[in-house]
Design an enzyme around this catalytic site. Structure first.
Site, PDB file in Angstrom:
ATOM      1  N   HIS A  14       0.863  -1.198   0.000  1.00 41.41           N
ATOM      2  CA  HIS A  14       0.000   0.000   0.000  1.00 41.41           C
ATOM      3  C   HIS A  14       0.889   1.234   0.000  1.00 41.41           C
ATOM      4  CE1 HIS A  14      -3.764   2.124   1.926  1.00 41.41           C
ATOM      5  NE2 HIS A  14      -3.076   2.962   1.166  1.00 41.41           N
ATOM      6  N   HIS A  16       1.366   4.859  -2.397  1.00 45.45           N
ATOM      7  CA  HIS A  16       1.001   5.732  -3.523  1.00 45.45           C
ATOM      8  C   HIS A  16       2.285   6.379  -4.022  1.00 45.45           C
ATOM      9  CE1 HIS A  16      -3.333   5.571  -2.400  1.00 45.45           C
ATOM     10  NE2 HIS A  16      -2.820   5.365  -1.206  1.00 45.45           N
ATOM     11  N   HIS A 194      -9.546   1.185  -1.186  1.00 47.31           N
ATOM     12  CA  HIS A 194      -9.474   1.811   0.133  1.00 47.31           C
ATOM     13  C   HIS A 194     -10.890   1.741   0.729  1.00 47.31           C
ATOM     14  CE1 HIS A 194      -5.671   3.343  -1.253  1.00 47.31           C
ATOM     15  NE2 HIS A 194      -5.491   4.144  -0.225  1.00 47.31           N
ATOM     16  N   GLU A 197     -11.128   3.465   6.044  1.00 46.66           N
ATOM     17  CA  GLU A 197     -10.035   4.308   6.543  1.00 46.66           C
ATOM     18  C   GLU A 197     -10.665   5.328   7.483  1.00 46.66           C
ATOM     19  OE1 GLU A 197      -8.018   6.635   3.524  1.00 46.66           O
ATOM     20  OE2 GLU A 197      -6.439   7.297   4.906  1.00 46.66           O
ATOM     21  N   ASP A 275       1.906   3.972   2.844  1.00 44.44           N
ATOM     22  CA  ASP A 275       0.879   4.849   2.255  1.00 44.44           C
ATOM     23  C   ASP A 275       1.482   6.021   1.457  1.00 44.44           C
ATOM     24  OD1 ASP A 275      -1.744   5.422   1.609  1.00 44.44           O
ATOM     25  OD2 ASP A 275      -2.319   6.159   3.586  1.00 44.44           O
ATOM     26  N   ASP A 276       1.803   7.115   2.147  1.00 44.20           N
ATOM     27  CA  ASP A 276       2.363   8.314   1.498  1.00 44.20           C
ATOM     28  C   ASP A 276       3.553   8.801   2.319  1.00 44.20           C
ATOM     29  OD1 ASP A 276       0.124   8.888  -0.571  1.00 44.20           O
ATOM     30  OD2 ASP A 276      -0.936   8.607   1.310  1.00 44.20           O
TER      31      ASP A 276
HETATM   32  N1  HPA Z   1      -6.572   7.438   1.340  1.00 42.68           N
HETATM   33  C1  HPA Z   1      -7.237   7.768   0.233  1.00 42.68           C
HETATM   34  N2  HPA Z   1      -6.633   8.261  -0.838  1.00 42.68           N
HETATM   35  C2  HPA Z   1      -5.315   8.418  -0.830  1.00 42.68           C
HETATM   36  C3  HPA Z   1      -4.582   8.087   0.288  1.00 42.68           C
HETATM   37  C4  HPA Z   1      -5.241   7.554   1.413  1.00 42.68           C
HETATM   38  O1  HPA Z   1      -4.665   7.206   2.460  1.00 42.68           O
HETATM   39  N3  HPA Z   1      -3.297   8.367  -0.005  1.00 42.68           N
HETATM   40  C5  HPA Z   1      -3.269   8.849  -1.269  1.00 42.68           C
HETATM   41  N4  HPA Z   1      -4.503   8.876  -1.768  1.00 42.68           N
HETATM   42 ZN    ZN Z   2      -3.654   4.853   0.591  1.00 37.52          ZN
END
Ligand code: HPA
Ligand code: ZN
Length: 328
Positions: A14, A16, A194, A197, A275-276
């Site tokens: 996971h 991006h 997703h 969350e 994630d990011d």
């Molecule tokens: N959630 C939804 N969209 C996203 C995320 C996330 O954590 N990171 C980058 N786009």
């Molecule tokens: Zn994500």
């Protein structure tokens, strides 16, 4: 223990790729491409990385992508992440990209996918790192838009293993993308989304029952439903959990209250991911370190989390076994 975590070969499921854009590269590309950034310098930009929720983050994240213009820019972005994989001992990675955040700005799909793919090919040549690419639809846009992207993606079918769903979750349930996911499934793509969350358990049910996904990205809101917890355990649905992200986006108020250890102890198929990472204070090892420090993960827990990642990956069985033998 930190050395133990560092030295274990890991998979990431996971991630991006646009979320790996470090401020330094953002400024460099902005200068090269003549794009204005509304921050004077890197420090000022970093100060803006103070989010109250997912949308707060997404606004800054999409603004950041504006500096990515040429194939080489996408290559440089992905290559910088490959170097982080080396540092973090990530031997297999499955990365998301958000084509609509670029095609909406007039960038060709081809520019994006070929730039990323070339960097991942070099990752294999130079470092033996294996990878897969997953295309994410932006859920705040329409299903019709998603169909257009899917059509475009078919020209690069061999480069894309799966389809995902990201962006603003609340108000954009998985069911909105029922038909396009059905088509993607018929075309043989793996499916992820997703779900859970920020939004509740109904989004996870929809991702499973309507989109028929192979994995749930995040999914931590399952904890509010005993029935869903039971199902996720029985079916061993992989959850790609991102602890640092959840803390930075205030899904949990502090690390001690993150539920990943409880999910793991209950027997769910959870994994740890970043994630990011350029926005959420650290790459994969940092996510493991924090989870270990604040949640008392044992060596066995760490090994189980990493094993789960390889098992839940979209690689073939022989490569899976090769990696699983490495961690044994
Ligand atoms: N959630 C939804 N969209 C996203 C995320 C996330 O954590 N990171 C980058 N786009
Ligand atoms: Zn994500």
């Amino acid at each position: 223990m930190l050395e133990y975590i560092k030295n274990l070969p890991k998979a990431e499921l996971h991630l991006h790729i646009e979320g790996t854009l470090e401020p330094e590269l953002m400024f460099k590309l902005a200068k090269k491409n003549g794009i204005e950034i509304p921050y004077k310098n890197i420090n000022e930009l970093k100060k803006a990385y103070n989010f109250s929720n997912l949308q707060d983050f997404l606004d800054i994240y999409y603004a950041g992508t504006r500096v990515l213009i040429t194939k080489q820019d996408f290559y440089d972005l992905a290559w910088a992440y490959v170097e982080k994989c080396v540092e973090n001992n990530i031997v297999h990675t499955e990365i998301f990209f958000d084509p609509q955040s670029h095609t909406k700005r007039g960038i060709d799909f081809k520019t994006i996918i070929l730039g990323i793919n070339e960097a991942l090919n070099d990752a294999y040549k130079k470092h033996n790192i294996t990878s897969k690419i997953i295309l994410c639809f932006l859920r705040h846009l329409s299903e019709e838009d998603a169909f257009v992207v899917l059509e475009e993606a078919l020209k690069y079918r061999d480069l894309i293993v799966g389809i995902g769903l990201d962006s603003s979750e609340i108000g954009n349930p998985p069911s909105k993308f029922k038909n396009v996911f059905k088509k993607a499934k018929d075309l043989g793509f793996k499916l992820v989304a997703h779900a859970g969350e920020e939004a509740g358990e109904s989004y996870i049910y929809e991702a499973l029952d309507i989109l028929k996904v192979d994995r749930i990205d995040h999914g931590v809101q399952c904890f509010n439903s005993k029935e869903l917890m039971k199902r996720l355990k029985i079916e061993q649905i992989p959850l790609t959990v991102c602890p640092n992200s959840n803390i930075e986006l205030k899904v949990f108020d502090c690390y001690e209250n993150h539920n990943i250890k409880k999910l793991l102890d209950y027997g769910l198929n959870v994994t740890i991911n970043s994630d990011d990472p350029a926005y959420f204070k650290g790459y994969l090892n940092e996510n493991f370190f924090n989870a270990y420090k604040h949640l008392n993960l044992s060596k066995e827990d760490i090994k189980k989390l990493i094993t789960n990642s390889f098992k839940a990956s979209f690689i073939d069985d022989s490569l899976k076994n090769h990696y699983l033998n490495l961690i044994k």
